[in-house]
Design a protein around this motif. Structure first.
Motif, PDB file in Angstrom:
ATOM      1  N   ASP A  49       0.826  -1.204   0.000  1.00 27.76           N
ATOM      2  CA  ASP A  49       0.000   0.000   0.000  1.00 27.76           C
ATOM      3  C   ASP A  49       0.864   1.258   0.000  1.00 27.76           C
ATOM      4  O   ASP A  49       0.588   2.216  -0.738  1.00 27.76           O
ATOM      5  N   GLN A  50       1.920   1.256   0.796  1.00 26.43           N
ATOM      6  CA  GLN A  50       2.789   2.428   0.867  1.00 26.43           C
ATOM      7  C   GLN A  50       3.581   2.617  -0.430  1.00 26.43           C
ATOM      8  O   GLN A  50       3.802   3.755  -0.869  1.00 26.43           O
ATOM      9  N   VAL A  51       3.990   1.527  -1.053  1.00 28.35           N
ATOM     10  CA  VAL A  51       4.697   1.618  -2.343  1.00 28.35           C
ATOM     11  C   VAL A  51       3.774   2.220  -3.399  1.00 28.35           C
ATOM     12  O   VAL A  51       4.177   3.088  -4.186  1.00 28.35           O
ATOM     13  N   LEU A  52       2.524   1.762  -3.435  1.00 28.19           N
ATOM     14  CA  LEU A  52       1.566   2.300  -4.404  1.00 28.19           C
ATOM     15  C   LEU A  52       1.290   3.787  -4.141  1.00 28.19           C
ATOM     16  O   LEU A  52       1.187   4.580  -5.081  1.00 28.19           O
ATOM     17  N   ARG A  53       1.163   4.157  -2.887  1.00 29.89           N
ATOM     18  CA  ARG A  53       0.941   5.564  -2.561  1.00 29.89           C
ATOM     19  C   ARG A  53       2.110   6.432  -3.009  1.00 29.89           C
ATOM     20  O   ARG A  53       1.931   7.585  -3.414  1.00 29.89           O
ATOM     21  N   ALA A  54       3.319   5.857  -2.939  1.00 27.31           N
ATOM     22  CA  ALA A  54       4.516   6.624  -3.293  1.00 27.31           C
ATOM     23  C   ALA A  54       4.743   6.703  -4.799  1.00 27.31           C
ATOM     24  O   ALA A  54       5.171   7.742  -5.319  1.00 27.31           O
ATOM     25  N   TYR A  55       4.445   5.621  -5.535  1.00 28.45           N
ATOM     26  CA  TYR A  55       4.825   5.555  -6.944  1.00 28.45           C
ATOM     27  C   TYR A  55       3.642   5.460  -7.915  1.00 28.45           C
ATOM     28  O   TYR A  55       3.834   5.611  -9.121  1.00 28.45           O
ATOM     29  N   ALA A  56       2.453   5.169  -7.415  1.00 24.11           N
ATOM     30  CA  ALA A  56       1.274   5.076  -8.294  1.00 24.11           C
ATOM     31  C   ALA A  56       0.069   5.584  -7.535  1.00 24.11           C
ATOM     32  O   ALA A  56      -0.914   4.857  -7.317  1.00 24.11           O
ATOM     33  N   TYR A  57       0.117   6.848  -7.145  1.00 24.56           N
ATOM     34  CA  TYR A  57      -0.889   7.390  -6.239  1.00 24.56           C
ATOM     35  C   TYR A  57      -2.289   7.374  -6.848  1.00 24.56           C
ATOM     36  O   TYR A  57      -3.269   7.057  -6.167  1.00 24.56           O
ATOM     37  N   ASP A  58      -2.400   7.704  -8.140  1.00 23.81           N
ATOM     38  CA  ASP A  58      -3.718   7.720  -8.781  1.00 23.81           C
ATOM     39  C   ASP A  58      -4.375   6.345  -8.762  1.00 23.81           C
ATOM     40  O   ASP A  58      -5.567   6.207  -8.491  1.00 23.81           O
TER      41      ASP A  58
END
Length: 208
Positions: free
Chosen positions: A87-96
């Motif tokens: 979840d944190q990786v997605l928030r950092a690199y693929a927020y949309d």
């Protein structure tokens, strides 16, 4: 040779003959929820592959030290920790995409595919076969997500990955996007079609 064949079946059987979604009918809820567009379907599939593969390996490594009466709790803690990382990786690199997936990334923790594979396979097998089992079952789940997302976005919005693929001249000649395709019930219908095709190709799965 027997071990190689076994490892091959562990990796590839979940892609078709023992697919967790269309054969075991697991993980249906997220299939219905995140497949209105292709991009979140792909990201969700990759996320489940990562979480399932790593959680299988971790549980396999510590399986002999886990007390039987708390094994489910330990499995949940391992999965939850990996889901937080994803979840944190997605928030950092693929927020949309993370916003589109919303709470469904967090709900990977409750995905019955993960708990089923941890309990049925990782608790009784070595790390490498467990890794292959996690990758295979995660990929089997992801394939269904991608197929459903592909048809729902194409027929429902006329786009793929956000890019218009239905040409303007078709709209000018009366073509209209099928708004029903982006509604959750249509995901169930598409999954039903996949199940029909899959069982038609695998006669041994058909009930007598």
């Amino acid at each position: 040779m027997a071990e190689k064949t076994s490892l091959k079946s562990i990796l590839f059987n979940p892609l078709s003959k023992n697919n967790p979604v269309v054969v075991q009918v697991l993980g249906i809820c997220s299939v219905l929820a995140v497949t209105a567009k292709l991009e979140p379907s792909i990201v969700m599939g990759i996320s489940v592959i990562a979480v399932l593969a790593f959680s299988n390996v971790i549980i396999s490594l510590i399986r002999n030290t886990i007390p039987t009466n708390i094994r489910i709790i330990v499995q949940l803690v391992v999965v939850a920790g990996l889901v937080v990382i994803v979840d944190q990786v997605l928030r950092a690199y693929a927020y949309d995409v993370s916003k589109q997936l919303s709470v469904f990334i967090s709900l990977i923790v409750t995905n019955c595919i993960l708990m089923g594979r941890l309990e049925a396979f990782a608790m009784g097998n070595r790390p490498f076969p467990s890794l292959l089992d996690g990758i295979g079952n995660g990929a089997g789940y992801a394939i269904v997500l991608v197929i459903v997302g592909f048809f729902r976005e194409l027929l429902g919005s006329g786009t793929l990955l956000g890019y218009q693929v239905v040409p303007d001249w078709m709209y000018e000649h009366g073509y209209v996007n099928n708004g029903l395709m982006i509604l959750p019930p249509m995901a169930l219908i598409v999954v039903a079609c996949i199940i029909w095709v899959q069982r038609s190709l695998n006669k041994d799965l058909q009930e007598n």
